[in-house]
Enzyme design. Structure first.
Site, PDB file in Angstrom:
ATOM      1  N   GLU A 112     -81.599  -5.404   2.162  1.00  0.00           N
ATOM      2  CA  GLU A 112     -80.808  -4.302   3.295  1.00  0.00           C
ATOM      3  C   GLU A 112     -82.315  -3.608   3.942  1.00  0.00           C
ATOM      4  O   GLU A 112     -83.707  -4.065   3.859  1.00  0.00           O
ATOM      5  CB  GLU A 112     -81.122  -2.951   2.212  1.00  0.00           C
ATOM      6  N   ASP A 113     -81.877  -3.328   5.184  1.00  0.00           N
ATOM      7  CA  ASP A 113     -83.701  -2.339   6.014  1.00  0.00           C
ATOM      8  C   ASP A 113     -83.002  -0.599   5.939  1.00  0.00           C
ATOM      9  O   ASP A 113     -84.009  -1.258   6.947  1.00  0.00           O
ATOM     10  CB  ASP A 113     -82.024  -3.201   7.377  1.00  0.00           C
ATOM     11  N   LYS A 141     -80.591   4.753  10.351  1.00  0.00           N
ATOM     12  CA  LYS A 141     -80.148   3.905   9.849  1.00  0.00           C
ATOM     13  C   LYS A 141     -79.915   4.249   8.662  1.00  0.00           C
ATOM     14  O   LYS A 141     -80.982   4.502   7.517  1.00  0.00           O
ATOM     15  CB  LYS A 141     -81.939   3.148   9.699  1.00  0.00           C
ATOM     16  N   SER A 151     -72.073  -1.895   2.921  1.00  0.00           N
ATOM     17  CA  SER A 151     -71.865  -1.032   4.326  1.00  0.00           C
ATOM     18  C   SER A 151     -71.339  -0.010   4.088  1.00  0.00           C
ATOM     19  O   SER A 151     -70.769   0.323   3.521  1.00  0.00           O
ATOM     20  CB  SER A 151     -71.356  -1.857   4.935  1.00  0.00           C
ATOM     21  N   LYS A 188     -75.487   6.385   0.537  1.00  0.00           N
ATOM     22  CA  LYS A 188     -77.197   5.777  -0.080  1.00  0.00           C
ATOM     23  C   LYS A 188     -77.836   7.138   0.853  1.00  0.00           C
ATOM     24  O   LYS A 188     -77.644   7.619   1.498  1.00  0.00           O
ATOM     25  CB  LYS A 188     -77.071   4.551   0.912  1.00  0.00           C
ATOM     26  N   ASP A 221     -76.517  -5.738   3.020  1.00  0.00           N
ATOM     27  CA  ASP A 221     -75.721  -4.436   3.899  1.00  0.00           C
ATOM     28  C   ASP A 221     -75.581  -5.535   5.148  1.00  0.00           C
ATOM     29  O   ASP A 221     -75.904  -6.340   5.303  1.00  0.00           O
ATOM     30  CB  ASP A 221     -77.397  -3.663   3.729  1.00  0.00           C
TER      31      ASP A 221
HETATM   32  P1  B16 Z   1     -69.992   3.913  11.250  1.00  0.00           P
HETATM   33  P2  B16 Z   1     -75.182  -0.206   7.560  1.00  0.00           P
HETATM   34  C1  B16 Z   1     -74.557   1.812   9.030  1.00  0.00           C
HETATM   35  O1  B16 Z   1     -74.237   0.647   8.411  1.00  0.00           O
HETATM   36  C2  B16 Z   1     -75.646   2.543   9.559  1.00  0.00           C
HETATM   37  O2  B16 Z   1     -76.835   2.172   9.590  1.00  0.00           O
HETATM   38  C3  B16 Z   1     -75.565   3.750  10.414  1.00  0.00           C
HETATM   39  O3  B16 Z   1     -76.561   3.427  11.354  1.00  0.00           O
HETATM   40  C4  B16 Z   1     -74.270   3.806  10.333  1.00  0.00           C
HETATM   41  O4  B16 Z   1     -74.303   5.763  10.669  1.00  0.00           O
HETATM   42  C5  B16 Z   1     -73.062   4.096   9.124  1.00  0.00           C
HETATM   43  O5  B16 Z   1     -73.337   2.297   8.930  1.00  0.00           O
HETATM   44  C6  B16 Z   1     -71.562   4.610   9.764  1.00  0.00           C
HETATM   45  O6  B16 Z   1     -70.971   3.799  10.336  1.00  0.00           O
HETATM   46  O7  B16 Z   1     -70.437   5.356  12.279  1.00  0.00           O
HETATM   47  O8  B16 Z   1     -69.660   2.375  11.758  1.00  0.00           O
HETATM   48  O9  B16 Z   1     -69.298   4.221   9.825  1.00  0.00           O
HETATM   49  O10 B16 Z   1     -76.021  -0.378   8.006  1.00  0.00           O
HETATM   50  O11 B16 Z   1     -75.266   0.894   6.095  1.00  0.00           O
HETATM   51  O12 B16 Z   1     -74.661  -1.394   7.046  1.00  0.00           O
HETATM   52 MG    MG Z   2     -78.268  -1.458   7.489  1.00  0.00          MG
END
Ligand code: B16
Ligand code: MG
Length: 216
Positions: A168-169, A44, A113, A144, A8
């Site tokens: 993953e966090d 998150k 991600s 997810k 992630d």
């Molecule tokens: P964006 P990850 C996620 O990244 C974030 O944790 C989440 O807070 C965010 O809303 C999402 O990506 C969408 O991001 O607006 O840049 O498309 O944790 O899946 O790497």
């Molecule tokens: Mg994350």
């Protein structure tokens, strides 16, 4: 079968959550309500669209479709402004060294991600060349805990799901990895990520050999 690693991005490789928070808070304030750091925890790993739905629910506010789309564009514009300045110093403790240890073993590496800004962020922190495959928010249609993002990553690496280890966090991300039939290492709090096979606070001082030993 050689394993593969799927990472992630936000909260595992780099801490961009604080910039997401600032941008969402600015949006909430512009709509006439506040958005706290505590509420931000729920976002998150959640996609941009689902995040806005959640924030509007918290603020008791309704937007029509055009306003909703415009709000997404505004939030992302502010977020991009905030991450303009980020660099390798924002990589989370030990993450870059851990990636190096994975690649040194000849183990394939993918990104899984929800972010649509993933490539831009990896470029800024100078880690783009460490990934054999990148599956981000532009490539998936289901958020997810749906396993789509991780199954696509496995497919791009040509490695079966059962041989993949996900890092993953987020609770939704751990569930997505489980739903994909993969092994999952939680990064963060063991109390929160209790569905992971095991949890580490971060990658500091850790190599892939330590993780493989835990799964042996
Ligand atoms: P964006 P990850 C996620 O990244 C974030 O944790 C989440 O807070 C965010 O809303 C999402 O990506 C969408 O991001 O607006 O840049 O498309 O944790 O899946 O790497
Ligand atoms: Mg994350």
């Amino acid at each position: 079968m050689k394993p593969a690693c799927i990472f992630d991005l936000d909260g595992v490789i780099v801490d961009t959550a604080k910039y997401h928070y600032l941008a969402w808070k600015r949006l909430a304030n512009s709509l006439g309500f506040d958005f706290t750091e505590h509420d931000n925890e729920q976002l998150k790993g959640v996609s941009r669209v689902e995040s806005l739905k959640l924030i509007l629910r918290l603020g008791g506010k309704q937007l029509d479709d055009a306003e909703f789309d415009a709000a997404l564009v505004r939030k992302n514009g502010w977020y991009l402004e905030y991450i303009q300045q980020i660099g390798p110093e924002e990589i989370l403790p030990g993450a870059a060294e851990f990636l190096t240890s994975v690649r040194a073993q000849g183990i394939k590496v993918a990104l899984g991600s929800a972010s649509k800004n993933a490539v831009l962020i990896l470029e800024r922190i100078q880690l783009l060349d460490q990934f054999d495959a990148i599956v981000d928010g532009n490539k998936v249609s289901k958020a997810k805990p749906d396993p789509e993002v991780f199954l696509k990553a496995a497919e791009e690496l040509a490695v079966p799901a059962s041989a993949c280890i996900v890092f993953e966090d987020a609770v939704a991300g751990v569930q997505a990895a489980r739903n994909a039939g993969m092994k999952v290492v939680g990064i963060g709090s063991a109390a929160v990520l209790d569905q992971a096979h095991f949890v580490l606070p971060n990658f500091a001082g850790l190599s892939i050999a330590d993780v493989l030993a835990r799964f042996a």
